[in-house]
Design a protein around this motif. Structure first.
Motif, mmCIF file in Angstrom:
data_model
loop_
_atom_site.group_PDB
_atom_site.id
_atom_site.type_symbol
_atom_site.label_atom_id
_atom_site.label_comp_id
_atom_site.label_asym_id
_atom_site.label_seq_id
_atom_site.Cartn_x
_atom_site.Cartn_y
_atom_site.Cartn_z
ATOM 1 N N GLU A 1 11.533 -14.924 -4.279
ATOM 2 C CA GLU A 1 10.718 -13.992 -3.521
ATOM 3 C C GLU A 1 11.610 -13.101 -2.650
ATOM 4 O OE1 GLU A 1 7.977 -15.641 -0.614
ATOM 5 O OE2 GLU A 1 6.454 -14.227 -1.282
ATOM 6 N N GLY A 2 11.276 -11.818 -2.595
ATOM 7 C CA GLY A 2 12.043 -10.886 -1.762
ATOM 8 C C GLY A 2 11.102 -9.919 -1.075
ATOM 9 N N VAL A 3 11.662 -9.156 -0.151
ATOM 10 C CA VAL A 3 10.848 -8.156 0.540
ATOM 11 C C VAL A 3 11.346 -6.763 0.148
ATOM 12 C CG1 VAL A 3 12.254 -8.213 2.661
ATOM 13 C CG2 VAL A 3 9.874 -7.479 2.779
ATOM 14 N N ARG A 4 10.415 -5.843 -0.040
ATOM 15 C CA ARG A 4 10.758 -4.515 -0.536
ATOM 16 C C ARG A 4 10.113 -3.446 0.343
ATOM 17 N NH1 ARG A 4 12.984 -3.294 -5.526
ATOM 18 N NH2 ARG A 4 12.919 -5.530 -5.859
ATOM 19 N N HIS A 5 10.843 -2.357 0.509
ATOM 20 C CA HIS A 5 10.340 -1.219 1.285
ATOM 21 C C HIS A 5 10.117 -0.049 0.334
ATOM 22 C CE1 HIS A 5 11.418 2.259 4.243
ATOM 23 N NE2 HIS A 5 10.114 2.118 4.130
ATOM 24 N N LEU A 6 8.906 0.481 0.329
ATOM 25 C CA LEU A 6 8.587 1.655 -0.487
ATOM 26 C C LEU A 6 8.256 2.803 0.464
ATOM 27 C CD1 LEU A 6 6.104 -0.133 -2.899
ATOM 28 C CD2 LEU A 6 8.440 0.482 -3.453
ATOM 29 N N HIS A 7 8.699 3.993 0.094
ATOM 30 C CA HIS A 7 8.486 5.164 0.944
ATOM 31 C C HIS A 7 8.010 6.316 0.069
ATOM 32 C CE1 HIS A 7 10.094 8.787 3.197
ATOM 33 N NE2 HIS A 7 9.244 8.250 4.032
ATOM 34 N N PHE A 8 6.867 6.886 0.417
ATOM 35 C CA PHE A 8 6.337 8.005 -0.387
ATOM 36 C C PHE A 8 5.365 8.824 0.456
ATOM 37 C CE2 PHE A 8 4.090 4.014 -1.479
ATOM 38 C CZ PHE A 8 2.806 4.320 -1.081
ATOM 39 N N TYR A 9 4.946 9.948 -0.123
ATOM 40 C CA TYR A 9 4.003 10.848 0.558
ATOM 41 C C TYR A 9 2.721 10.949 -0.262
ATOM 42 C CZ TYR A 9 7.927 12.121 3.495
ATOM 43 O OH TYR A 9 8.972 12.072 4.370
ATOM 44 N N PHE A 10 1.629 10.961 0.476
ATOM 45 C CA PHE A 10 0.281 10.931 -0.092
ATOM 46 C C PHE A 10 -0.340 12.309 0.154
ATOM 47 C CE2 PHE A 10 -4.048 10.411 1.527
ATOM 48 C CZ PHE A 10 -4.668 9.390 0.819
ATOM 49 N N HIS A 11 -0.897 12.904 -0.885
ATOM 50 C CA HIS A 11 -1.465 14.256 -0.770
ATOM 51 C C HIS A 11 -2.955 14.204 -1.068
ATOM 52 C CE1 HIS A 11 2.645 16.112 -1.056
ATOM 53 N NE2 HIS A 11 2.866 14.932 -1.624
ATOM 54 N N GLU A 12 -3.737 14.638 -0.101
ATOM 55 C CA GLU A 12 -5.181 14.640 -0.345
ATOM 56 C C GLU A 12 -5.771 16.019 -0.102
ATOM 57 O OE1 GLU A 12 -7.936 11.360 0.236
ATOM 58 O OE2 GLU A 12 -8.852 12.566 1.821
ATOM 59 N N THR A 13 -6.527 16.490 -1.118
ATOM 60 C CA THR A 13 -7.236 17.763 -1.008
ATOM 61 C C THR A 13 -8.732 17.482 -1.104
ATOM 62 O OG1 THR A 13 -5.386 18.914 -2.033
ATOM 63 C CG2 THR A 13 -7.496 20.071 -2.015
ATOM 64 N N VAL A 14 -9.452 17.890 -0.073
ATOM 65 C CA VAL A 14 -10.903 17.670 -0.034
ATOM 66 C C VAL A 14 -11.583 19.017 -0.296
ATOM 67 C CG1 VAL A 14 -12.821 16.896 1.406
ATOM 68 C CG2 VAL A 14 -10.571 15.843 1.675
ATOM 69 N N GLY A 15 -12.415 19.063 -1.306
ATOM 70 C CA GLY A 15 -13.152 20.290 -1.619
ATOM 71 C C GLY A 15 -12.312 21.265 -2.444
ATOM 72 N N GLY A 16 -12.974 22.287 -2.967
ATOM 73 C CA GLY A 16 -12.286 23.281 -3.798
ATOM 74 C C GLY A 16 -12.115 22.780 -5.219
ATOM 75 N N GLN A 17 -11.592 23.666 -6.077
ATOM 76 C CA GLN A 17 -11.502 23.310 -7.495
ATOM 77 C C GLN A 17 -10.427 22.266 -7.786
ATOM 78 O OE1 GLN A 17 -9.404 27.555 -8.442
ATOM 79 N NE2 GLN A 17 -9.991 26.335 -10.203
ATOM 80 N N ASN A 18 -9.461 22.119 -6.865
ATOM 81 C CA ASN A 18 -8.394 21.137 -7.088
ATOM 82 C C ASN A 18 -8.566 19.895 -6.211
ATOM 83 O OD1 ASN A 18 -7.247 22.906 -8.922
ATOM 84 N ND2 ASN A 18 -5.924 23.846 -7.387
ATOM 85 N N ALA A 19 -9.809 19.580 -5.868
ATOM 86 C CA ALA A 19 -10.051 18.429 -4.991
ATOM 87 C C ALA A 19 -9.507 17.156 -5.618
ATOM 88 C CB ALA A 19 -11.545 18.284 -4.735
#
Ligand SMILES: *[C@@H]1O[C@H](CO)[C@@H](O)[C@H](O)[C@H]1NC(C)=O
Ligand SMILES: *[C@@H]1O[C@H](CO)[C@@H](O)[C@H](O)[C@H]1NC(C)=O
Length: 194
Positions: free
Chosen positions: A47-65
């Motif tokens: 067992e080990g511990v892991r760090h993940l790093h990322f960016y989350f993109h959310e678009t509410v409404g519009g054609q590309n929601a």
């Protein structure tokens, strides 16, 4: 009289042997519901511990929601905290803060505006990874997200694939508002897994 006594003993002796054989046979043929196994027999190593790093993109409404509201209560319309609304998301996760940077996965799930006094979301989602050796593996999040707080912490309650037996936490920080519809959130995820 004395000759009669050995008969019941003999009888019980054979009865015991027969019952023993029947129970052994029954155990051998009945399907087994549960048994102890070694972790290595299902490929679990260290067992080990892991760090993940990322960016989350959310678009509410519009054609590309990437997030759509699927339900709300009549109360939601008069609530300053959107109380009662339910949103389904399929939001891209990228390696850098730009949406044009490499996609490492998606955040798929639902969130509910679950607080009457502030904007407090109940998050129920999977991070579905597509990057390298993580492709096809998931992490499951179940937690509270007070989106106006600087740092929000949510439990990682499990995972699949490379993340079997995962547990840990995710920290979310709003990175920037791209426009009135789109928000970028930075995630740092720390998980124990095998
Ligand atoms: C939606 O995405 C397409 C393709 O990336 C882009 O050309 C278009 O401008 C976007 N529309 C909106 C409203 O953002
Ligand atoms: C991830 O796995 C799927 C299914 O095996 C495959 O089609 C896809 O190309 C893979 N993606 C990456 C980025 O490796």
């Amino acid at each position: 009289m004395a000759k009669i006594i050995p008969i019941p003993y003999t009888f019980f002796f054979f009865l015991t042997i027969i019952l023993f054989l029947i129970s052994t046979f029954a155990t051998a043929i009945s399907p087994r519901f549960s048994q102890n196994i070694s972790p290595t027999s299902i490929g679990l190593k260290r067992e080990g511990v892991r760090h993940l790093h990322f960016y989350f993109h959310e678009t509410v409404g519009g054609q590309n929601a990437t997030a759509v509201r699927v339900a709300q209560s009549p109360v939601t319309k008069t609530s300053s905290t959107e109380f009662g609304a339910v949103v389904v998301m399929d939001d891209p996760l990228t390696i850098g803060p730009e949406l044009s940077s490499r996609i490492v996965g998606k955040a798929q799930g639902i969130y509910t505006f679950a607080s009457q006094n502030e904007i407090g979301l109940l998050m129920v989602l999977n991070f579905v990874f597509t990057e390298g050796k993580y492709n096809g593996s998931t992490l499951s999040v179940l937690g509270r997200n007070a989106v106006l707080s600087t740092v929000r912490e949510m439990p990682i309650v499990g995972g699949s694939g490379i993340f079997r037996f995962a547990r840990g936490y995710a920290q979310a920080r709003t990175h920037n508002l791209v426009n009135s519809n789109t928000v970028v959130v930075e995630y740092n995820v720390y998980v124990f897994h095998y």
